[in-house]
Design a protein around this motif. Sequence first.
Motif, PDB file in Angstrom:
ATOM      1  N   GLU A  53       0.811  -1.150   0.048  1.00 24.56           N
ATOM      2  CA  GLU A  53       0.195  -0.123   0.056  1.00 24.56           C
ATOM      3  C   GLU A  53       0.977   1.223   0.220  1.00 24.56           C
ATOM      4  O   GLU A  53       0.498   2.423  -0.799  1.00 24.56           O
ATOM      5  CB  GLU A  53      -1.065  -0.061   1.045  1.00 24.56           C
ATOM      6  N   ALA A  54       2.132   1.315   0.775  1.00 30.54           N
ATOM      7  CA  ALA A  54       2.872   2.400   0.670  1.00 30.54           C
ATOM      8  C   ALA A  54       3.252   2.634  -0.595  1.00 30.54           C
ATOM      9  O   ALA A  54       3.350   3.678  -0.878  1.00 30.54           O
ATOM     10  CB  ALA A  54       4.056   2.190   1.842  1.00 30.54           C
ATOM     11  N   LEU A  55       3.843   1.561  -1.141  1.00 31.87           N
ATOM     12  CA  LEU A  55       4.408   1.454  -2.512  1.00 31.87           C
ATOM     13  C   LEU A  55       3.287   2.339  -3.555  1.00 31.87           C
ATOM     14  O   LEU A  55       3.503   3.103  -4.355  1.00 31.87           O
ATOM     15  CB  LEU A  55       4.911   0.262  -3.126  1.00 31.87           C
ATOM     16  N   CYS A  75       9.972  -0.274   8.035  1.00 30.90           N
ATOM     17  CA  CYS A  75      10.617   0.958   7.544  1.00 30.90           C
ATOM     18  C   CYS A  75      12.250   0.977   7.867  1.00 30.90           C
ATOM     19  O   CYS A  75      12.793   1.978   7.164  1.00 30.90           O
ATOM     20  CB  CYS A  75      10.263   2.144   8.098  1.00 30.90           C
ATOM     21  N   GLY A  76      12.757   0.070   8.558  1.00 27.05           N
ATOM     22  CA  GLY A  76      14.128   0.371   8.589  1.00 27.05           C
ATOM     23  C   GLY A  76      15.225   0.041   7.306  1.00 27.05           C
ATOM     24  O   GLY A  76      14.611  -0.823   6.689  1.00 27.05           O
ATOM     25  N   ALA A  97      10.738  -0.736   3.179  1.00 23.94           N
ATOM     26  CA  ALA A  97      11.820  -0.072   2.973  1.00 23.94           C
ATOM     27  C   ALA A  97      12.788  -0.973   1.679  1.00 23.94           C
ATOM     28  O   ALA A  97      13.064  -0.520   0.733  1.00 23.94           O
ATOM     29  CB  ALA A  97      13.238   0.026   3.957  1.00 23.94           C
ATOM     30  N   ARG A  98      12.603  -2.224   1.909  1.00 21.80           N
ATOM     31  CA  ARG A  98      13.219  -3.089   0.772  1.00 21.80           C
ATOM     32  C   ARG A  98      12.266  -2.883  -0.415  1.00 21.80           C
ATOM     33  O   ARG A  98      12.750  -2.924  -1.458  1.00 21.80           O
ATOM     34  CB  ARG A  98      13.410  -4.540   1.124  1.00 21.80           C
ATOM     35  N   LEU A  99      10.902  -2.942  -0.194  1.00 23.54           N
ATOM     36  CA  LEU A  99      10.125  -2.983  -1.380  1.00 23.54           C
ATOM     37  C   LEU A  99      10.536  -1.510  -2.201  1.00 23.54           C
ATOM     38  O   LEU A  99      10.509  -1.448  -3.487  1.00 23.54           O
ATOM     39  CB  LEU A  99       8.654  -3.209  -1.078  1.00 23.54           C
ATOM     40  N   GLU A 103      11.806  -0.990  -6.113  1.00 22.12           N
ATOM     41  CA  GLU A 103      11.118  -0.086  -6.959  1.00 22.12           C
ATOM     42  C   GLU A 103      11.779   1.314  -7.300  1.00 22.12           C
ATOM     43  O   GLU A 103      10.984   1.895  -8.202  1.00 22.12           O
ATOM     44  CB  GLU A 103       9.742  -0.078  -6.534  1.00 22.12           C
ATOM     45  N   GLY A 104      12.932   1.339  -6.965  1.00 22.08           N
ATOM     46  CA  GLY A 104      13.722   2.891  -7.539  1.00 22.08           C
ATOM     47  C   GLY A 104      13.587   3.757  -6.753  1.00 22.08           C
ATOM     48  O   GLY A 104      13.744   4.913  -6.783  1.00 22.08           O
ATOM     49  N   ILE A 105      12.908   3.788  -5.511  1.00 19.79           N
ATOM     50  CA  ILE A 105      12.619   4.972  -4.487  1.00 19.79           C
ATOM     51  C   ILE A 105      13.702   4.971  -3.523  1.00 19.79           C
ATOM     52  O   ILE A 105      13.947   3.897  -2.817  1.00 19.79           O
ATOM     53  CB  ILE A 105      11.240   4.705  -3.942  1.00 19.79           C
TER      54      ILE A 105
END
Length: 122
Positions: A53-55, A75-76, A97-99, A103-105
């Motif tokens: 959802e954050a993505l 989020c770490g 954080a990993r996702l 995805e390039g963020i």
Amino acid sequence: MLDALPRLRLVPVCPEILGGLPTPRTPSERQGERVVSKTGADVTAAYQKGAEEALRLARLFGCRKALLKERSPSCGRGQIYDGSFSGRLIPGDGVTARLLEQEGIAVFGESQLQQLLERLKD
């Protein structure tokens, strides 16, 4: 340093809430690919849903950078708690954080605010 803030569009989100977890919630830590609460409940699905959802929101708002809570199982970035609930840190990333990075963020922890502000020109 904060003079850049008026130019920014900030999108506050909490992946854990987006994943359906309550506030306040039982502390959780990563244990390998799983996220487990201090009571032993497997909350991996909620953390994964929150990350997705954050993505989705990051894409919707065109986010290229994220400022996240350090050491969190969600989020770490770079360091997370080791899963023993002893306060010991290990190398690793939270689910969100990993996702986002995949995805390039670009992901920054709150102690890296100055570095983030310096990269706003990117």
